[in-house]
Design an enzyme around this catalytic site. Structure first.
Site, PDB file in Angstrom:
ATOM      1  N   SER A 107       0.815  -1.166   0.167  1.00 17.66           N
ATOM      2  CA  SER A 107       0.004  -0.057  -0.083  1.00 17.66           C
ATOM      3  C   SER A 107       1.009   1.138   0.115  1.00 17.66           C
ATOM      4  CB  SER A 107      -0.887  -0.090   1.245  1.00 17.66           C
ATOM      5  OG  SER A 107      -1.740  -1.168   1.434  1.00 17.66           O
ATOM      6  N   VAL A 108       0.263   2.482  -0.422  1.00 23.13           N
ATOM      7  CA  VAL A 108       1.029   3.585  -0.133  1.00 23.13           C
ATOM      8  C   VAL A 108       0.091   4.188   0.961  1.00 23.13           C
ATOM      9  CG1 VAL A 108       1.025   5.950  -1.428  1.00 23.13           C
ATOM     10  CG2 VAL A 108       1.635   3.871  -2.802  1.00 23.13           C
ATOM     11  N   LYS A 141       1.491  -3.827   5.337  1.00 21.03           N
ATOM     12  CA  LYS A 141       2.292  -4.639   6.288  1.00 21.03           C
ATOM     13  C   LYS A 141       3.433  -5.646   5.623  1.00 21.03           C
ATOM     14  CE  LYS A 141      -1.145  -4.163   9.758  1.00 21.03           C
ATOM     15  NZ  LYS A 141      -0.560  -3.009  10.353  1.00 21.03           N
ATOM     16  N   ASN A 199      14.236  -7.002  18.166  1.00 21.65           N
ATOM     17  CA  ASN A 199      13.604  -5.881  19.281  1.00 21.65           C
ATOM     18  C   ASN A 199      14.769  -4.625  18.494  1.00 21.65           C
ATOM     19  OD1 ASN A 199      11.643  -7.027  20.622  1.00 21.65           O
ATOM     20  ND2 ASN A 199      13.173  -7.606  22.389  1.00 21.65           N
ATOM     21  N   SER A 238      13.822   1.328  13.959  1.00 18.57           N
ATOM     22  CA  SER A 238      12.738   1.800  12.876  1.00 18.57           C
ATOM     23  C   SER A 238      12.016   2.834  13.269  1.00 18.57           C
ATOM     24  CB  SER A 238      12.036   0.303  12.550  1.00 18.57           C
ATOM     25  OG  SER A 238      11.076  -0.077  13.424  1.00 18.57           O
ATOM     26  N   ASP A 262       6.115  -4.464  11.686  1.00 15.37           N
ATOM     27  CA  ASP A 262       6.659  -5.046  10.548  1.00 15.37           C
ATOM     28  C   ASP A 262       7.926  -5.231  10.419  1.00 15.37           C
ATOM     29  OD1 ASP A 262       3.901  -5.129   9.617  1.00 15.37           O
ATOM     30  OD2 ASP A 262       4.200  -3.155   8.990  1.00 15.37           O
ATOM     31  N   GLU A 296      -3.824  -8.715   5.994  1.00 20.40           N
ATOM     32  CA  GLU A 296      -4.317  -7.269   4.938  1.00 20.40           C
ATOM     33  C   GLU A 296      -4.759  -8.039   3.560  1.00 20.40           C
ATOM     34  OE1 GLU A 296      -2.873  -3.239   7.042  1.00 20.40           O
ATOM     35  OE2 GLU A 296      -1.549  -4.090   5.431  1.00 20.40           O
ATOM     36  N   ASN A 346       8.156  -2.445  25.686  1.00 25.19           N
ATOM     37  CA  ASN A 346       8.360  -3.442  26.917  1.00 25.19           C
ATOM     38  C   ASN A 346       9.010  -4.479  26.232  1.00 25.19           C
ATOM     39  OD1 ASN A 346       7.331  -1.792  28.860  1.00 25.19           O
ATOM     40  ND2 ASN A 346       5.410  -2.477  28.121  1.00 25.19           N
TER      41      ASN A 346
HETATM   42  O1  RIB Z   1       2.140  -1.726   9.778  1.00 23.01           O
HETATM   43  C1  RIB Z   1       2.226  -0.547   9.291  1.00 23.01           C
HETATM   44  C2  RIB Z   1       1.398  -0.603   7.989  1.00 23.01           C
HETATM   45  O2  RIB Z   1      -0.031  -0.948   8.256  1.00 23.01           O
HETATM   46  C3  RIB Z   1       1.652   0.713   7.315  1.00 23.01           C
HETATM   47  O3  RIB Z   1       2.592   0.903   6.447  1.00 23.01           O
HETATM   48  C4  RIB Z   1      -0.110   0.875   6.559  1.00 23.01           C
HETATM   49  O4  RIB Z   1       0.158   0.693   5.258  1.00 23.01           O
HETATM   50  C5  RIB Z   1      -0.774  -0.236   7.435  1.00 23.01           C
HETATM   51  O5  RIB Z   1      -1.139  -1.135   6.327  1.00 23.01           O
END
Ligand code: RIB
EC number: 2.7.1.15
Length: 290
Positions: free
Chosen positions: A11-12, A40, A266, A272, A242, A139, A214
């Site tokens: 996705s964008v 994701k 972790n 990130s 992710d 997703e 945590n």
């Molecule tokens: O986990 C983060 C992602 O979740 C984002 O990049 C967005 O695209 C959503 O799907």
């Protein structure tokens, strides 16, 4: 080198950063807007590729400018994009993200991601041959996720299923996964138990619960182990989960033991979140080693 495939969303991300979220009926001025690559599935693929794995992305995009942007990003990050379905007349998926004080809320428009088919996944897996692991999330349509896990099981490919966003899966399919990585909210939906220790026997060293800063917990059959997280200043937490999943898949496929692989994941997740965008600060392998 770990050989992985990621099956999932591309996705964008359309991100607005604001001091706070508007309430129903309220209009607010935001601070700024940016667009970045996300989804994701795509995030996990890029995270793993930057950490040195050979990664193929299996997913669907539209024949549009956003789809092109995602393809170029895969190439730039060394992800094999040959197994992306490019669908004419369908839009590429988008995620509409509000970022406030480093944390996010997200609305996803799946578009092409919901056109991914099991037949396409089967063809891609046949062409890819041996894989150390396949990563999946939630997703793409649920029946496609379930079929994909079955296809991997038939080929003896270990599956890491990241159940985000939260959605249940058929219990027999869940049992086919080598690793399941929910956060607290997803854990509560998937397992209706008062005490997570009740899960130990069936899920030992299989269920890894991510707990943000945590760290993570896993169950060894006797007790819960905590692998501590790292403290960093969060700029944007989008994509941290992710990055964790991509990094964990790389480390475990390289033969690291569970604790070491979780520490590696972790650390990657902590790095990130130090810049904007889901993939903005995802580390490369040399940054991890530094
Ligand atoms: O986990 C983060 C992602 O979740 C984002 O990049 C967005 O695209 C959503 O799907």
């Amino acid at each position: 080198m770990a050989k992985l495939a990621v099956i999932g969303s591309c996705s964008v991300d359309l991100v607005v950063e604001a001091a706070r979220r508007p309430q129903a009926g309220e209009t607010l001025f935001a601070e700024h807007f940016f667009m970045s690559c996300g989804g994701k599935g795509a995030n996990q693929a890029v995270a793993a590729a930057r950490l040195g794995a050979d990664v193929a992305m299996i997913g669907a995009i539209g024949e549009d400018a956003y789809g092109e942007m995602l393809c170029e990003n895969f190439v730039k990050n060394g992800v094999d994009a040959r197994f992306l379905m490019t669908l004419p007349g369908v839009s590429t998926g988008t995620a509409h993200i509000t970022l406030t004080e480093g944390d996010n809320s997200i609305l996803v428009v799946p578009a092409a991601n919901f056109q991914l088919t099991a037949a396409h996944i089967e063809q891609a897996l046949d062409q890819l041959g041996e894989l150390d692991m396949v990563l999946l999330q939630n997703e793409v349509p649920q029946d496609v996720t379930e079929d994909a896990i079955r296809l991997c099981a038939e080929r003896n490919i270990p599956v890491l299923w990241n159940p985000a966003p939260a959605r249940e899966l058929a219990p027999d399919v869940m049992a086919m996964c080598r690793y399941i990585t929910p956060n607290d909210h997803e854990l509560a939906l998937l397992f209706d138990v008062a005490d997570p220790l009740e899960l130990s026997a069936e899920w030992q060293e299989k269920l890894i619960v991510t707990r943000g800063k945590n760290g993570v917990d896993y169950y060894d059959g006797k007790r819960v182990h905590r692998v501590a997280g790292e403290t960093v200043t969060a700029v944007d937490t989008t994509g941290a989960g992710d990055t964790f999943n991509g990094a964990f898949a790389v480390a475990i496929s390289e033969g690291q033991d569970l604790e070491t692989a979780l520490r590696f994941a972790n650390h990657a997740a902590a790095l990130s979140i130090t810049a904007h965008g889901a993939q903005g600060a995802m580390p490369w392998r040399n940054e991890m080693e530094a």
